[in-house]
Design an enzyme around this catalytic site. Structure first.
Site, PDB file in Angstrom:
ATOM      1  N   CYS A  29      -5.414  10.293  -1.211  1.00 16.59           N
ATOM      2  CA  CYS A  29      -6.002   8.924  -0.962  1.00 16.59           C
ATOM      3  C   CYS A  29      -7.393   8.862  -1.121  1.00 16.59           C
ATOM      4  O   CYS A  29      -8.327   9.848  -1.421  1.00 16.59           O
ATOM      5  CB  CYS A  29      -6.148   8.801   0.861  1.00 16.59           C
TER       6      CYS A  29
ATOM      7  N   ASN B 289     -10.938  -2.893  -2.896  1.00 19.71           N
ATOM      8  CA  ASN B 289     -10.230  -2.532  -1.662  1.00 19.71           C
ATOM      9  C   ASN B 289     -11.432  -2.875  -0.495  1.00 19.71           C
ATOM     10  O   ASN B 289     -12.280  -1.779  -0.434  1.00 19.71           O
ATOM     11  CB  ASN B 289      -9.710  -1.149  -1.527  1.00 19.71           C
TER      12      ASN B 289
ATOM     13  N   SER C 125       0.784  -1.247  -0.064  1.00 21.00           N
ATOM     14  CA  SER C 125       0.021   0.031   0.103  1.00 21.00           C
ATOM     15  C   SER C 125       0.824   1.245  -0.035  1.00 21.00           C
ATOM     16  O   SER C 125       1.586   1.567   0.813  1.00 21.00           O
ATOM     17  CB  SER C 125      -0.850  -0.205   1.138  1.00 21.00           C
TER      18      SER C 125
ATOM     19  N   PRO D 204     -10.109  -0.420   5.450  1.00 22.22           N
ATOM     20  CA  PRO D 204     -10.395   0.095   6.652  1.00 22.22           C
ATOM     21  C   PRO D 204     -10.828   1.363   6.942  1.00 22.22           C
ATOM     22  O   PRO D 204     -11.225   1.802   8.192  1.00 22.22           O
ATOM     23  CB  PRO D 204      -9.027   0.087   7.559  1.00 22.22           C
TER      24      PRO D 204
END
Length: 540
Positions: free
Chosen positions: A231, A389, A110, A392
């Site tokens: 992100c 994905n 990542s 989290p």
């Protein structure tokens, strides 16, 4: 070196011994101190001699797995993100221990975790500000640890062979020799995050080469602007026109082909679902071409020829003059509600221009939302497959409880006992709604693979969170009233009873491997660390 040559070959151990015996014999006594069986062991413990060996081997694995998924969606693959070679190593050791095979299990690298944990600048947000060289460095580090896991495990088998011979137990010796011949490596594919390419297409190509040379067989690249990269779960994402992105996709393919990794995998990620901005207006040469399609999503207002203002950018479409909405940041805005349509176009375009797998970054884990886009993509490219994905960044508990609440409400089921906005509360943990939500979370990967074309499920940064959680727990106990019992009860005792190999940390760090080598090099004169007074003997 091809994929098959990296697999255990029939009688490979014995053939290596025979080959080295002949080699030693040709040295007229000069190499008589070399034990051919020791050389054969060292060769098998270091099957992959370069990163390109690894990239070719793992690319072939992924291609085989993709074909298996096309035949049956139950054959989906999975990975966990890791930020250190040790984390990757322990993941694969655990997988082999619990499941007996590494089949269809990968690792994910990542960019978020590289930025947060591996940059010389210190912790950084996921905005491509970290040194791009840290990405191939981490790939190389992970594979160094995975190869060491092979060497360590095989070393244990070799010592078992020696012990069986010493005891005259030929049946056990043959069983252990068979284990060597059928050994499955810890080396698995890594899907590696190249972010938005860290610059122009040439910069992308140069970094791709370094990543492939380090062992990466799969590169994941996203359609954001490199110098404005965010992100995927943050606001302010800015996409680029397709031609700009496709140049970087081709740069990755050229890197694979130059290095002889013909089966290399390119994963193209679209952030269009959550990206409302673009830095550029696409070049269009004819109505309906790719640039025109990209521009058609811009938020525009029609203007008359005399209404144009100083500095305006004007688009001519179907005889009308349109002024795209331009922000103070000099970015252009897309029309609200076009995200899914842009994702579909991005994905089809990528697959038609060299991509192998897709990644659609969503704002929540919802199988039908993903499937609604994949159905449209597959209408054009029937074997389209996703990397997804399992982030989290999603509140999985709240999202799935709300999905069940909504489904119950549509079905006419009484939901009066539940407050939809407060479903995260522990007060709902024992309810039927919570149980159904948990079951949906449990089957999300299988359901998504069957319904929404998800070939690969990954969690981007799980070990970031597990490291924080376990450290918090240990700190609370050790520095509190429990003292040393906090470590012994919650860490060491659990390691011993769970068969966690790392409880013998000297062995894990290579102490026994070093002893083996000392004996190879110095024979009976070797001063070894693993004798009777080594405290690791307390762990059996």
């Amino acid at each position: 070196m091809n994929y098959q040559s990296q697999l255990p070959q029939p009688n490979e151990y014995q053939s290596n011994i025979a080959e080295v015996k002949q080699l030693v014999a040709r040295q007229n006594g000069g190499w008589d101190g070399i034990n051919p069986e020791s050389v054969a062991r060292m060769r098998l413990q270091n099957r992959f001699q370069t990163g390109l060996d690894i990239a070719r081997y793992t690319a072939a694995i992924m291609r085989k797995d993709m074909a298996a998924y096309d035949a049956d969606s139950a054959n989906y693959t999975q990975s966990l993100g890791c930020w250190h070679g040790f984390i990757g190593q322990q993941t694969l050791i655990s997988i082999k221990k619990h499941f007996g095979t590494t089949d269809r299990r990968y690792l994910y690298l990542s960019g978020w975790m590289v930025a947060a944990l591996r940059s010389d600048f210190g912790p950084l947000p996921d905005q491509s500000m970290h040194e791009k060289t840290s990405v191939p460095a981490l790939i190389e580090e992970i594979y160094t640890f995975l190869r060491q896991a092979d060497a360590r495990e095989l070393g244990g088998i070799f010592r078992g062979i020696d012990a069986a011979r010493k005891a005259g137990d030929s049946a056990k010796e043959q069983a252990l020799l068979a284990a060597v011949e059928n050994y499955q490596t810890h080396v698995v594919p890594i899907i590696a995050d190249i972010d938005a390419g860290f610059g122009n297409a040439e910069a992308t190509y140069l970094l791709a080469k370094k990543m492939i040379e380090a062992g990466a067989c799969a590169l994941q690249i996203e359609n954001q602007v490199s110098d404005e990269k965010q992100c995927g779960h943050q606001d302010g994402k800015v996409t680029v026109p397709h031609e700009v992105f496709l140049a970087k996709v081709r740069a990755c393919r050229y890197a694979f082909l130059e290095l002889g990794v013909e089966e290399g995998i390119i994963v193209t990620r679209t952030d269009s679902l959550g990206a409302g901005l673009t830095q550029q207006i696409a070049v269009s040469h004819a109505p309906g071409d790719l640039g025109d399609q990209y521009n058609s999503f811009l938020d525009c207002e029609e203007v008359a020829p005399g209404d144009a203002r100083n500095g305006d950018v004007i688009i001519n479409r179907n005889g009308k003059l349109l002024r795209p909405k331009r922000l103070a940041s000099n970015l252009y805005q897309f029309r609200s509600g076009t995200g899914a349509d842009r994702c579909v176009l991005d994905c089809i375009t990528s697959l038609q221009n060299g991509a192998d797998l897709l990644w659609i970054e969503t704002e929540k884990p919802h199988v039908e939302q993903i499937a609604s886009m994949v159905d449209r993509i597959r209408a054009v490219v029937p074997n389209a497959k996703l990397v997804y994905n399992n982030s989290p960044s999603f509140n999985w508990t709240l999202n799935f409880r709300q999905q069940v609440y909504d489904a119950w409400e549509v079905a006419g089921k009484d939901v009066s006992d539940y407050d939809r906005a407060a479903l995260m509360s522990v007060d709902y943990d024992g309810t039927a709604l919570a149980a159904e939500a948990d079951e949906r979370i449990r089957t999300f990967q299988a359901d998504g693979s069957k319904r929404a074309g998800i070939f690969h499920h990954l969690i981007t940064l799980p070990t970031y969170h597990t490291a924080a959680l376990s450290t918090d727990s240990l700190s609370k106990e050790y520095f509190g009233a429990q003292g040393m019992l906090g470590y012994v009860r919650n860490v060491q005792r659990e390691e011993i009873r769970g068969g966690v190999a790392c409880v013998k940390h000297q062995n894990m760090a290579g102490s026994d491997l070093g002893d083996d080598h000392k004996e190879y090099f110095a024979g009976e004169a070797a001063l070894k660390a693993g004798g009777a007074h080594n405290t690791m003997n307390q762990f059996g």
